[in-house]
Motif scaffolding. Structure first.
Motif, PDB file in Angstrom:
ATOM      1  N   PHE A 187      71.229  -0.695  61.762  1.00 23.48           N
ATOM      2  CA  PHE A 187      72.325  -0.616  60.726  1.00 23.48           C
ATOM      3  C   PHE A 187      73.344  -1.394  60.810  1.00 23.48           C
ATOM      4  O   PHE A 187      74.125  -1.305  61.792  1.00 23.48           O
ATOM      5  N   ASP A 188      73.693  -2.301  59.773  1.00 21.87           N
ATOM      6  CA  ASP A 188      74.699  -3.021  60.223  1.00 21.87           C
ATOM      7  C   ASP A 188      76.033  -2.427  59.233  1.00 21.87           C
ATOM      8  O   ASP A 188      75.894  -2.535  57.810  1.00 21.87           O
ATOM      9  N   CYS A 189      77.013  -2.117  59.781  1.00 20.29           N
ATOM     10  CA  CYS A 189      78.052  -1.365  59.176  1.00 20.29           C
ATOM     11  C   CYS A 189      79.308  -2.471  59.076  1.00 20.29           C
ATOM     12  O   CYS A 189      79.935  -3.449  59.996  1.00 20.29           O
ATOM     13  N   GLY A 190      79.869  -2.754  57.530  1.00 18.14           N
ATOM     14  CA  GLY A 190      80.822  -3.413  57.276  1.00 18.14           C
ATOM     15  C   GLY A 190      79.896  -5.017  57.482  1.00 18.14           C
ATOM     16  O   GLY A 190      80.581  -5.802  57.731  1.00 18.14           O
ATOM     17  N   CYS A 191      78.833  -5.049  56.594  1.00 18.53           N
ATOM     18  CA  CYS A 191      78.171  -6.375  56.839  1.00 18.53           C
ATOM     19  C   CYS A 191      78.827  -7.359  56.134  1.00 18.53           C
ATOM     20  O   CYS A 191      78.422  -8.398  56.333  1.00 18.53           O
ATOM     21  N   GLY A 192      79.726  -7.200  55.027  1.00 17.72           N
ATOM     22  CA  GLY A 192      80.321  -8.259  54.406  1.00 17.72           C
ATOM     23  C   GLY A 192      79.347  -9.062  53.665  1.00 17.72           C
ATOM     24  O   GLY A 192      78.634  -8.512  53.005  1.00 17.72           O
ATOM     25  N   GLU A 193      79.138 -10.384  54.012  1.00 17.62           N
ATOM     26  CA  GLU A 193      78.427 -11.247  53.066  1.00 17.62           C
ATOM     27  C   GLU A 193      76.990 -11.357  53.794  1.00 17.62           C
ATOM     28  O   GLU A 193      75.937 -11.933  53.258  1.00 17.62           O
ATOM     29  N   GLY A 194      76.796 -10.613  54.907  1.00 18.66           N
ATOM     30  CA  GLY A 194      75.592 -10.499  55.381  1.00 18.66           C
ATOM     31  C   GLY A 194      74.988 -11.377  56.477  1.00 18.66           C
ATOM     32  O   GLY A 194      73.828 -11.268  56.891  1.00 18.66           O
ATOM     33  N   TYR A 195      76.020 -12.141  57.037  1.00 22.55           N
ATOM     34  CA  TYR A 195      75.362 -13.347  57.927  1.00 22.55           C
ATOM     35  C   TYR A 195      74.708 -12.767  59.002  1.00 22.55           C
ATOM     36  O   TYR A 195      73.545 -13.413  59.353  1.00 22.55           O
ATOM     37  N   TYR A 196      75.158 -11.794  59.691  1.00 22.54           N
ATOM     38  CA  TYR A 196      74.488 -11.323  61.151  1.00 22.54           C
ATOM     39  C   TYR A 196      73.178 -10.820  60.779  1.00 22.54           C
ATOM     40  O   TYR A 196      72.141 -10.943  61.430  1.00 22.54           O
ATOM     41  N   THR A 197      73.317  -9.920  59.713  1.00 24.41           N
ATOM     42  CA  THR A 197      71.826  -9.282  59.319  1.00 24.41           C
ATOM     43  C   THR A 197      70.839 -10.597  58.960  1.00 24.41           C
ATOM     44  O   THR A 197      69.566 -10.518  59.387  1.00 24.41           O
ATOM     45  N   ARG A 198      71.002 -11.619  58.208  1.00 25.44           N
ATOM     46  CA  ARG A 198      70.322 -12.744  57.924  1.00 25.44           C
ATOM     47  C   ARG A 198      69.821 -13.380  59.127  1.00 25.44           C
ATOM     48  O   ARG A 198      68.573 -13.672  59.288  1.00 25.44           O
ATOM     49  N   GLU A 199      70.680 -13.590  60.123  1.00 26.21           N
ATOM     50  CA  GLU A 199      70.352 -14.592  61.272  1.00 26.21           C
ATOM     51  C   GLU A 199      69.503 -13.511  62.280  1.00 26.21           C
ATOM     52  O   GLU A 199      68.381 -14.246  62.724  1.00 26.21           O
ATOM     53  N   LEU A 200      69.689 -12.087  62.406  1.00 28.91           N
ATOM     54  CA  LEU A 200      68.790 -11.327  63.044  1.00 28.91           C
ATOM     55  C   LEU A 200      67.506 -11.180  62.285  1.00 28.91           C
ATOM     56  O   LEU A 200      66.464 -11.210  63.220  1.00 28.91           O
ATOM     57  N   GLN A 201      67.349 -11.418  61.395  1.00 39.09           N
ATOM     58  CA  GLN A 201      66.127 -11.158  60.612  1.00 39.09           C
ATOM     59  C   GLN A 201      65.241 -12.476  60.743  1.00 39.09           C
ATOM     60  O   GLN A 201      63.931 -12.171  61.081  1.00 39.09           O
ATOM     61  N   LYS A 202      65.869 -13.410  60.790  1.00 42.51           N
ATOM     62  CA  LYS A 202      65.293 -14.866  61.295  1.00 42.51           C
ATOM     63  C   LYS A 202      64.815 -14.677  62.847  1.00 42.51           C
ATOM     64  O   LYS A 202      63.536 -15.220  63.131  1.00 42.51           O
ATOM     65  N   ARG A 203      65.392 -14.048  63.476  1.00 39.71           N
ATOM     66  CA  ARG A 203      64.983 -13.852  64.875  1.00 39.71           C
ATOM     67  C   ARG A 203      63.810 -12.811  65.274  1.00 39.71           C
ATOM     68  O   ARG A 203      62.955 -13.098  65.930  1.00 39.71           O
ATOM     69  N   TYR A 204      63.823 -11.740  64.266  1.00 40.84           N
ATOM     70  CA  TYR A 204      63.049 -10.647  64.643  1.00 40.84           C
ATOM     71  C   TYR A 204      61.895 -10.501  63.443  1.00 40.84           C
ATOM     72  O   TYR A 204      61.440  -9.558  63.117  1.00 40.84           O
ATOM     73  N   VAL A 212      75.740 -14.757  67.441  1.00 37.83           N
ATOM     74  CA  VAL A 212      74.458 -14.438  66.988  1.00 37.83           C
ATOM     75  C   VAL A 212      73.508 -14.118  68.149  1.00 37.83           C
ATOM     76  O   VAL A 212      72.711 -13.154  68.410  1.00 37.83           O
ATOM     77  N   ARG A 213      73.560 -15.335  69.141  1.00 37.35           N
ATOM     78  CA  ARG A 213      72.663 -15.277  70.027  1.00 37.35           C
ATOM     79  C   ARG A 213      72.853 -14.191  71.154  1.00 37.35           C
ATOM     80  O   ARG A 213      71.760 -13.177  71.803  1.00 37.35           O
ATOM     81  N   ALA A 214      74.020 -13.974  71.318  1.00 39.45           N
ATOM     82  CA  ALA A 214      74.451 -12.689  72.262  1.00 39.45           C
ATOM     83  C   ALA A 214      74.020 -11.396  71.795  1.00 39.45           C
ATOM     84  O   ALA A 214      73.502 -10.823  72.478  1.00 39.45           O
ATOM     85  N   ILE A 215      74.291 -11.086  70.323  1.00 38.97           N
ATOM     86  CA  ILE A 215      73.811  -9.914  70.049  1.00 38.97           C
ATOM     87  C   ILE A 215      72.343  -9.817  70.055  1.00 38.97           C
ATOM     88  O   ILE A 215      71.601  -8.852  70.357  1.00 38.97           O
ATOM     89  N   GLY A 216      71.666 -10.807  69.748  1.00 38.67           N
ATOM     90  CA  GLY A 216      70.187 -10.789  69.738  1.00 38.67           C
ATOM     91  C   GLY A 216      69.727 -10.732  71.120  1.00 38.67           C
ATOM     92  O   GLY A 216      68.775  -9.996  71.206  1.00 38.67           O
ATOM     93  N   ASP A 217      70.228 -11.264  72.217  1.00 38.80           N
ATOM     94  CA  ASP A 217      69.911 -11.069  73.622  1.00 38.80           C
ATOM     95  C   ASP A 217      69.925  -9.336  74.024  1.00 38.80           C
ATOM     96  O   ASP A 217      69.040  -9.065  74.871  1.00 38.80           O
ATOM     97  N   VAL A 218      71.241  -8.981  73.381  1.00 43.40           N
ATOM     98  CA  VAL A 218      71.283  -7.475  73.675  1.00 43.40           C
ATOM     99  C   VAL A 218      70.388  -6.647  73.169  1.00 43.40           C
ATOM    100  O   VAL A 218      69.474  -5.710  73.616  1.00 43.40           O
ATOM    101  N   ILE A 219      69.895  -6.939  71.632  1.00 48.70           N
ATOM    102  CA  ILE A 219      68.847  -6.381  70.844  1.00 48.70           C
ATOM    103  C   ILE A 219      67.454  -6.493  71.834  1.00 48.70           C
ATOM    104  O   ILE A 219      66.669  -5.579  71.889  1.00 48.70           O
ATOM    105  N   SER A 220      67.044  -7.704  72.303  1.00 51.22           N
ATOM    106  CA  SER A 220      65.907  -8.118  72.863  1.00 51.22           C
ATOM    107  C   SER A 220      65.723  -7.311  74.094  1.00 51.22           C
ATOM    108  O   SER A 220      64.779  -6.695  74.381  1.00 51.22           O
ATOM    109  N   GLU A 221      66.729  -7.199  75.078  1.00 44.48           N
ATOM    110  CA  GLU A 221      66.534  -6.271  76.364  1.00 44.48           C
ATOM    111  C   GLU A 221      66.679  -4.972  75.959  1.00 44.48           C
ATOM    112  O   GLU A 221      65.699  -4.333  76.657  1.00 44.48           O
TER     113      GLU A 221
END
Length: 294
Positions: free
Chosen positions: A97-114, A73-82
């Motif tokens: 756009f989260d494609c194949g979000c499954g149960e939504g973990y990565y979206t939830r964590e990125l929302q917390k960050r941003y 999650v941190r690595a993805i967030g760092d890319v987005i921040s840059e």
């Protein structure tokens, strides 16, 4: 809202005094009580219940909520921040756009960050149970942000739909980031919905990802290689991140197995005797690629 009708591709708008959606051709779609839409047409389904099973989704949710993959999650967030800094979008709406979000973990964590950035997330998966879980948990996450930060969570918006990655029910040229974590995608559709300066973040298994398990399951285990650059895209950056995942108990190890293809691949006899290494650790390794149209 930027959903389009899966039947005729016209924009979908909310009906008066309702969250339900309708296009000008009178195709309508109800909003489920969890807050998602089913935009998957019958002819887009290869089976009655496509996608991951409920058991796999529940196992993945339990495992990811332990934070074992928070380094990803941190690595993805760092890319987005840059990207946000480079594109000078800090004070404008950010769309993902989260494609194949499954149960939504990565979206939830990125929302917390941003949470402090005006942003809009669109999340789709072909598994109805996954989207149902993602929509429900996103509501709780948003409430939690509001309770603990006094944030204006009206700045955060997440939209969920059951849909196929081959036919994305969203308008074109509106997303800053397209995210695919171990999920299928259609490069033509990715290019269609990204802004001209948008980026495509693709996460795939690294060479040694869960290799300790593969050694138990296969006579000659093969290491993963970096996925090829999709047609019509160029590579902006690629990194391979590694972490040793330490398990606190056997239940976490079991959840990891059931959330991965190891639940149904490999030698049958070996699967019955899969064991956690003596140090209670397994290698988690990911390619994180950043691509752009061009």
């Amino acid at each position: 809202m930027s959903f389009i009708c899966p039947n005729c591709s016209l924009p979908l708008t909310q009906e008066p005094n309702s969250k339900n959606l309708r296009c000008e051709n009178n195709h309508s779609f109800d909003c489920a009580r969890q807050g998602y839409y089913n935009l998957l047409l019958a002819n887009q389904k290869a089976s009655k219940e496509p996608g991951d099973t409920s058991e796999m989704l529940q196992a993945r949710n339990r495992f990811l909520e332990t934070g074992k993959y928070s380094f990803l999650v941190r690595a993805i967030g760092d890319v987005i921040s840059e990207y946000l800094a480079r594109a000078e979008l800090e004070n404008t709406a950010f769309t993902l756009f989260d494609c194949g979000c499954g149960e939504g973990y990565y979206t939830r964590e990125l929302q917390k960050r941003y949470w402090s950035l005006p942003s809009e997330y669109y999340c789709i998966d072909i598994a109805k149970n996954g989207v149902k879980m993602a929509a429900s948990r996103a509501k709780l996450a948003k409430q939690n942000i509001e309770i603990h930060t006094d944030a204006n969570t009206a700045l955060l918006s997440a939209n969920f739909a059951v849909a196929s990655s081959a036919n994305l029910p969203v308008a074109g040229n509106i997303f800053d980031v397209f995210l695919s974590v171990f999920a299928p995608f259609n490069e033509t559709e990715v290019a269609r919905i990204l802004k001209p300066d948008g980026i495509f973040i693709r996460v795939a298994p690294g060479p040694n990802h869960l290799f300790e398990l593969k050694q138990q399951l296969y006579t000659t285990p093969q290491k993963h290689t970096a996925p090829d650059v999709p047609v019509g895209f160029k590579m902006l950056s690629e990194q391979c991140i590694t972490n040793q995942v330490k398990f606190d108990n056997e239940a976490q190890f079991s959840d990891l197995l059931y959330m991965t293809p190891f639940a149904y691949k490999g030698m049958r006899e070996a699967k019955q005797t899969l064991y956690l290494p003596n140090n209670n650790q397994i290698t988690a390794e990911f390619f994180v690629q950043v691509l752009a149209c061009g």
